[in-house]
Design an enzyme around this catalytic site. Sequence first.
Site, PDB file in Angstrom:
ATOM      1  N   ASN A   1     -17.654 -11.598 -11.861  1.00  0.00           N
ATOM      2  CA  ASN A   1     -18.960 -11.500 -12.511  1.00  0.00           C
ATOM      3  C   ASN A   1     -19.442 -12.919 -12.789  1.00  0.00           C
ATOM      4  O   ASN A   1     -18.937 -13.575 -13.700  1.00  0.00           O
ATOM      5  CB  ASN A   1     -18.820 -10.689 -13.804  1.00  0.00           C
ATOM      6  CG  ASN A   1     -20.114 -10.646 -14.604  1.00  0.00           C
ATOM      7  OD1 ASN A   1     -21.170 -11.075 -14.112  1.00  0.00           O
ATOM      8  ND2 ASN A   1     -20.046 -10.140 -15.827  1.00  0.00           N
TER       9      ASN A   1
ATOM     10  N   SER B   1     -10.966 -13.145 -20.101  1.00  0.00           N
ATOM     11  CA  SER B   1     -10.080 -14.315 -19.980  1.00  0.00           C
ATOM     12  C   SER B   1      -8.961 -14.149 -18.954  1.00  0.00           C
ATOM     13  O   SER B   1      -7.850 -14.653 -19.148  1.00  0.00           O
ATOM     14  CB  SER B   1      -9.503 -14.699 -21.351  1.00  0.00           C
ATOM     15  OG  SER B   1     -10.547 -15.108 -22.216  1.00  0.00           O
TER      16      SER B   1
ATOM     17  N   GLU C   1     -22.260  -8.185 -22.919  1.00  0.00           N
ATOM     18  CA  GLU C   1     -23.337  -9.160 -23.150  1.00  0.00           C
ATOM     19  C   GLU C   1     -24.707  -8.483 -23.098  1.00  0.00           C
ATOM     20  O   GLU C   1     -25.635  -8.900 -23.787  1.00  0.00           O
ATOM     21  CB  GLU C   1     -23.212 -10.317 -22.141  1.00  0.00           C
ATOM     22  CG  GLU C   1     -22.022 -11.209 -22.500  1.00  0.00           C
ATOM     23  CD  GLU C   1     -21.327 -11.883 -21.344  1.00  0.00           C
ATOM     24  OE1 GLU C   1     -21.906 -11.959 -20.244  1.00  0.00           O
ATOM     25  OE2 GLU C   1     -20.175 -12.330 -21.545  1.00  0.00           O
TER      26      GLU C   1
ATOM     27  N   LYS D   1     -22.210 -13.830 -13.980  1.00  0.00           N
ATOM     28  CA  LYS D   1     -23.126 -13.890 -15.132  1.00  0.00           C
ATOM     29  C   LYS D   1     -24.350 -14.753 -14.784  1.00  0.00           C
ATOM     30  O   LYS D   1     -24.791 -14.728 -13.639  1.00  0.00           O
ATOM     31  CB  LYS D   1     -22.372 -14.401 -16.371  1.00  0.00           C
ATOM     32  CG  LYS D   1     -21.079 -13.597 -16.615  1.00  0.00           C
ATOM     33  CD  LYS D   1     -20.437 -13.860 -17.941  1.00  0.00           C
ATOM     34  CE  LYS D   1     -19.197 -12.981 -18.062  1.00  0.00           C
ATOM     35  NZ  LYS D   1     -18.545 -13.066 -19.359  1.00  0.00           N
TER      36      LYS D   1
ATOM     37  N   HIS E   1     -22.319  -4.081 -19.544  1.00  0.00           N
ATOM     38  CA  HIS E   1     -21.505  -5.240 -19.946  1.00  0.00           C
ATOM     39  C   HIS E   1     -21.773  -5.538 -21.424  1.00  0.00           C
ATOM     40  O   HIS E   1     -22.901  -5.387 -21.895  1.00  0.00           O
ATOM     41  CB  HIS E   1     -21.843  -6.454 -19.071  1.00  0.00           C
ATOM     42  CG  HIS E   1     -20.855  -7.565 -19.253  1.00  0.00           C
ATOM     43  ND1 HIS E   1     -20.911  -8.419 -20.321  1.00  0.00           N
ATOM     44  CD2 HIS E   1     -19.770  -7.927 -18.535  1.00  0.00           C
ATOM     45  CE1 HIS E   1     -19.888  -9.269 -20.246  1.00  0.00           C
ATOM     46  NE2 HIS E   1     -19.181  -8.990 -19.168  1.00  0.00           N
TER      47      HIS E   1
ATOM     48  N   GLY F   1     -14.406 -14.794 -22.456  1.00  0.00           N
ATOM     49  CA  GLY F   1     -14.765 -16.207 -22.543  1.00  0.00           C
ATOM     50  C   GLY F   1     -14.070 -16.958 -23.665  1.00  0.00           C
ATOM     51  O   GLY F   1     -14.460 -18.084 -23.994  1.00  0.00           O
TER      52      GLY F   1
ATOM     53  N   GLU G   1     -13.183  -4.259 -21.165  1.00  0.00           N
ATOM     54  CA  GLU G   1     -13.347  -5.661 -21.531  1.00  0.00           C
ATOM     55  C   GLU G   1     -13.446  -5.784 -23.052  1.00  0.00           C
ATOM     56  O   GLU G   1     -14.535  -5.577 -23.620  1.00  0.00           O
ATOM     57  CB  GLU G   1     -14.622  -6.230 -20.901  1.00  0.00           C
ATOM     58  CG  GLU G   1     -14.638  -6.162 -19.384  1.00  0.00           C
ATOM     59  CD  GLU G   1     -15.552  -7.222 -18.788  1.00  0.00           C
ATOM     60  OE1 GLU G   1     -15.094  -7.951 -17.912  1.00  0.00           O
ATOM     61  OE2 GLU G   1     -16.722  -7.328 -19.220  1.00  0.00           O
TER      62      GLU G   1
HETATM   63  P1  13P Z   1     -14.270 -14.212 -18.769  1.00  0.00           P
HETATM   64  O1  13P Z   1     -13.341 -13.973 -17.602  1.00  0.00           O
HETATM   65  O2  13P Z   1     -15.032 -15.479 -18.676  1.00  0.00           O
HETATM   66  O3  13P Z   1     -13.556 -14.018 -20.074  1.00  0.00           O
HETATM   67  O4  13P Z   1     -15.384 -13.045 -18.700  1.00  0.00           O
HETATM   68  C1  13P Z   1     -14.996 -11.730 -18.550  1.00  0.00           C
HETATM   69  C2  13P Z   1     -16.190 -10.911 -18.287  1.00  0.00           C
HETATM   70  O5  13P Z   1     -17.042 -10.729 -19.142  1.00  0.00           O
HETATM   71  C3  13P Z   1     -16.351 -10.330 -16.943  1.00  0.00           C
HETATM   72  O6  13P Z   1     -17.366  -9.395 -16.904  1.00  0.00           O
END
Ligand code: 13P
Length: 251
Positions: A9, A213, A99, A11, A97, A173, A167
Amino acid sequence: MRRPLIAGNWKMNCLQADGRQLAQDVASYYKNQHNPAFDMLIAPPFTLLTACAQQVAGSGVLLSAQDCSPFDKGAHTGDVSPVMIKDLGAQTTILGHSERRTDHKETSAQVCEKAQAALAASLFVIICVGETLAQRENGQTLEVIAQQVQESLPQETTAENTVIAYEPVWAIGTGKTPTTAEVEEVHAFIREQIQKRFGAETADNIRILYGGSVKPSNAQELLSLPDVDGALIGGASLKAADFTAIAETVK
Ligand code: 13P
């Protein structure tokens, strides 16, 4: 057996040049695998879907959007429909997601509507669920996950048209990950929820990814858990070397 899926992803990252390069690097890695026993997928921002479709063409790498409208077309300024995503050559979209649930106040009911529209446009869907740190600390993890799974997945869900991504919001992150026992507990619980609603065959075959992560150094232990069928990777998917190193652990 469930085929592992290694999904990146991106983002809101990458401009044209670095996006093209990253897609090309992933494509050439995957193309060089002999009969790969795993799927590989990239989810660039909308702006790069066309360019990335060109880069991954013929490589077997799957292409995903990161969201879609619940509508096919019309007066919805700023939105992108699943039909448009399909038209660009993508096979799937990420939905729900954390976010988007946070930044855009998306509810599970909206995620479900988007999933129905995406499935109707012949995309498969990757539906994300996960608890916040406060919810985990209050012992509400399984309750929150059950509700998100129940409300986000439409009745049309099958093992072929849906992937679930667990997740934990606090692991995204941050460099923090749950213990392997905590990950396995939630994945097994999700499978149980699927079994109750959609039956044993769907539960046995549906893929449940872990995200939060994931990096080359922890991928092996996370991806070898019995109910973990791959990873949804953010930060580490932006470097081809890290992303492909994670894929190496499922070979
Ligand atoms: P990270 O791997 O940066 O923690 O992000 C995970 C994520 O949100 C994938 O959709």
